[in-house]
Design an enzyme around this catalytic site. Structure first.
Site, PDB file in Angstrom:
ATOM      1  N   ASN A   1      64.516  61.961 -25.227  1.00 36.82           N
ATOM      2  CA  ASN A   1      63.884  60.794 -25.866  1.00 36.82           C
ATOM      3  C   ASN A   1      63.844  59.651 -24.852  1.00 36.82           C
ATOM      4  O   ASN A   1      64.349  59.767 -23.728  1.00 36.82           O
ATOM      5  CB  ASN A   1      64.649  60.392 -27.137  1.00 36.82           C
ATOM      6  N   LYS A   2      63.275  58.560 -25.272  1.00 37.66           N
ATOM      7  CA  LYS A   2      63.106  57.386 -24.400  1.00 37.66           C
ATOM      8  C   LYS A   2      64.395  57.040 -23.670  1.00 37.66           C
ATOM      9  O   LYS A   2      65.475  57.075 -24.238  1.00 37.66           O
ATOM     10  CB  LYS A   2      62.613  56.218 -25.266  1.00 37.66           C
TER      11      LYS A   2
ATOM     12  N   ASP B   1      60.926  63.261 -27.979  1.00 34.78           N
ATOM     13  CA  ASP B   1      59.688  63.766 -27.370  1.00 34.78           C
ATOM     14  C   ASP B   1      59.717  65.264 -27.162  1.00 34.78           C
ATOM     15  O   ASP B   1      58.682  65.897 -26.999  1.00 34.78           O
ATOM     16  CB  ASP B   1      59.435  63.058 -26.041  1.00 34.78           C
TER      17      ASP B   1
ATOM     18  N   GLN C   1      59.072  48.987 -26.385  1.00 34.66           N
ATOM     19  CA  GLN C   1      58.479  49.547 -27.605  1.00 34.66           C
ATOM     20  C   GLN C   1      59.249  49.117 -28.858  1.00 34.66           C
ATOM     21  O   GLN C   1      58.677  49.023 -29.941  1.00 34.66           O
ATOM     22  CB  GLN C   1      58.452  51.080 -27.539  1.00 34.66           C
TER      23      GLN C   1
ATOM     24  N   ARG D   1      50.785  56.047 -28.011  1.00 35.84           N
ATOM     25  CA  ARG D   1      51.967  56.661 -27.424  1.00 35.84           C
ATOM     26  C   ARG D   1      52.851  57.165 -28.558  1.00 35.84           C
ATOM     27  O   ARG D   1      52.522  56.992 -29.727  1.00 35.84           O
ATOM     28  CB  ARG D   1      52.716  55.736 -26.435  1.00 35.84           C
ATOM     29  N   GLY D   2      53.964  57.798 -28.205  1.00 36.59           N
ATOM     30  CA  GLY D   2      54.784  58.433 -29.232  1.00 36.59           C
ATOM     31  C   GLY D   2      54.344  59.886 -29.358  1.00 36.59           C
ATOM     32  O   GLY D   2      53.139  60.179 -29.486  1.00 36.59           O
ATOM     33  N   ALA D   3      55.329  60.802 -29.332  1.00 39.92           N
ATOM     34  CA  ALA D   3      55.003  62.223 -29.203  1.00 39.92           C
ATOM     35  C   ALA D   3      53.991  62.739 -30.250  1.00 39.92           C
ATOM     36  O   ALA D   3      52.984  63.357 -29.881  1.00 39.92           O
ATOM     37  CB  ALA D   3      56.300  63.032 -29.240  1.00 39.92           C
TER      38      ALA D   3
ATOM     39  N   ARG E   1      50.389  63.139 -19.897  1.00 40.72           N
ATOM     40  CA  ARG E   1      51.815  62.765 -19.899  1.00 40.72           C
ATOM     41  C   ARG E   1      52.651  64.050 -19.960  1.00 40.72           C
ATOM     42  O   ARG E   1      52.318  64.969 -20.711  1.00 40.72           O
ATOM     43  CB  ARG E   1      52.158  61.832 -21.082  1.00 40.72           C
TER      44      ARG E   1
END
Ligand code: MRU
Length: 365
Positions: free
Chosen positions: A253-254, A243, A202, A53-55, A90
């Site tokens: 972002n998150k 992201d 995370q 995960r993570g852009a 995603r």
């Protein structure tokens, strides 16, 4: 970065020359497990289930997913099928589309007989480019930290971060963490406030694990603690990842990032966003147009953890029957962002500054 003395990236080509290795992030911080990806389907599943995960890492995994597809079948049909499969994994991180478009642009004009080799080459380049970009982000972000350090005359610099924008979210170094690792490595006294980042934690599971393995002093805090710390002068700056950045400088972002930016503004704490240029989406003018992923209710209803006897267990933490909302991301308006730390320097969060720093990307969709 190093894990128990051994250098790892988050994703790599295995010595067999075709299968792909990745750290299974669902098992951290309790277990360090390496997964093997052997097909585009497995790469897509890895992205969807957040094994990776993570852009930036999502982008690199998708690139290798295309390479795995070409390994199995280099036809036009297989290429289109792999693109469709991977793009659907995603919705929010634009690096996914960027990487797939990069792969398709290289592969489509080629004869099927040479696609396999070209696909692995471009995927490796995308991974290597990400490492170089993050090193440059580290250098530019270091200047920001050094400027604050100069004012603190040797005092510890307290940096707040949200989610994981560390090396696990990229191929190596991280975006938000690259300046932190650089500052720590050159002997500056840094301490990181790590937002736990519910619902998937995370921050608590991944950022804390990373920082701990690199010896960076840090403290995990519940998500709602940052405002209190800022009110009491305990945060010198915030650095988060993203992201997707819209053309006007709005930052997605998150979930929870926006609330930190609001608290930072209210307390005059500089709020920086670190990003590689593939995260900029010039086709979207306003952050409110960015698609926000909604994820499974089970991420909110349940938490996993290690029991005293070493087992990993899931436990329910909410009443049966209560409805759940689980938005994965939010948008921080550009006006709350002090600066965008990119591979080409710290850029003002607005269209003119972004377009001037990355003119070659403005025409891309
Ligand atoms: O849902 P995730 O874990 O993929 O979300 C990750 C983030 O929001 C990161 O902060 C972002 O991708 C930047 S990573 C360098």
């Amino acid at each position: 970065m190093k894990v128990d003395g051994r250098h790892f990236r988050s994703i790599w080509l295995e010595p067999d020359g075709w299968s792909v290795g990745a750290i299974d992030q669902r098992r951290l911080p309790h277990e360090f497990v390496i997964a093997s990806l052997t097909s585009a389907e497995e790469a897509a599943d890895a992205i969807q289930t957040m094994l990776v995960r993570g852009a930036p890492l999502i982008g690199a995994t998708a690139a290798y997913g295309m390479a795995l597809a070409m390994h199995a079948d280099p036809s036009d049909v297989a290429l289109d099928r792999a693109y469709k499969l991977l793009i659907a994994t995603r919705p929010t991180a634009i690096n996914l589309k960027w990487a797939l478009d990069e792969m398709a642009a290289v592969l489509r004009p080629l004869a099927p007989s040479v696609r396999r080799e070209a696909a692995y080459k471009r995927a490796a380049e995308i991974a290597d480019e990400d490492v170089g970009i993050n090193q440059a982000i580290g250098s530019h972000g270091l200047e920001v930290i050094e400027a604050i350090a100069a004012k603190k005359a040797g005092g510890t610099i307290n940096i707040l971060t949200h989610c994981n924008a560390g090396w696990l979210a990229t191929v190596d170094w991280g975006t938000a963490t690259a300046p932190i690792y650089r500052a720590h490595d050159m002997g500056l006294s840094v301490h990181v406030w790590v937002d736990e980042t519910r619902p998937r934690n995370q921050g608590a599971s991944l950022t804390a694990w990373e920082l701990g393995h690199h010896g960076v002093p840090h403290t995990i805090i519940p998500d709602n603690t940052g405002g209190h710390l800022m009110q009491h002068g305990m945060v010198d700056l915030a650095i988060v990842g993203t992201d997707r950045v819209a053309a006007n400088g709005d930052v997605c972002n998150k979930i929870g990032t926006y609330l930190k930016a609001l608290a930072a503004r209210d307390n005059s704490v500089p709020f920086y966003v670190a990003l590689p240029s593939p995260t900029i989406d010039f086709s979207i003018n306003d952050g409110r147009e960015i698609p926000i992923e909604q994820r499974a209710a089970s991420e909110v209803t349940h938490m996993s953890g290690r029991t005293a006897d070493g087992r990993i267990e899931m436990v329910r933490v909410v009443p049966e029957g209560s409805p759940i909302a689980n938005y994965g991301f939010d948008v921080t308006p550009a006006r709350l962002v002090t600066g965008l730390i990119t591979e080409r320097g710290v850029v003002r969060p607005d269209h003119a500054a972004l377009a001037s720093a990355f003119p070659e990307r403005t025409g891309r969709r």
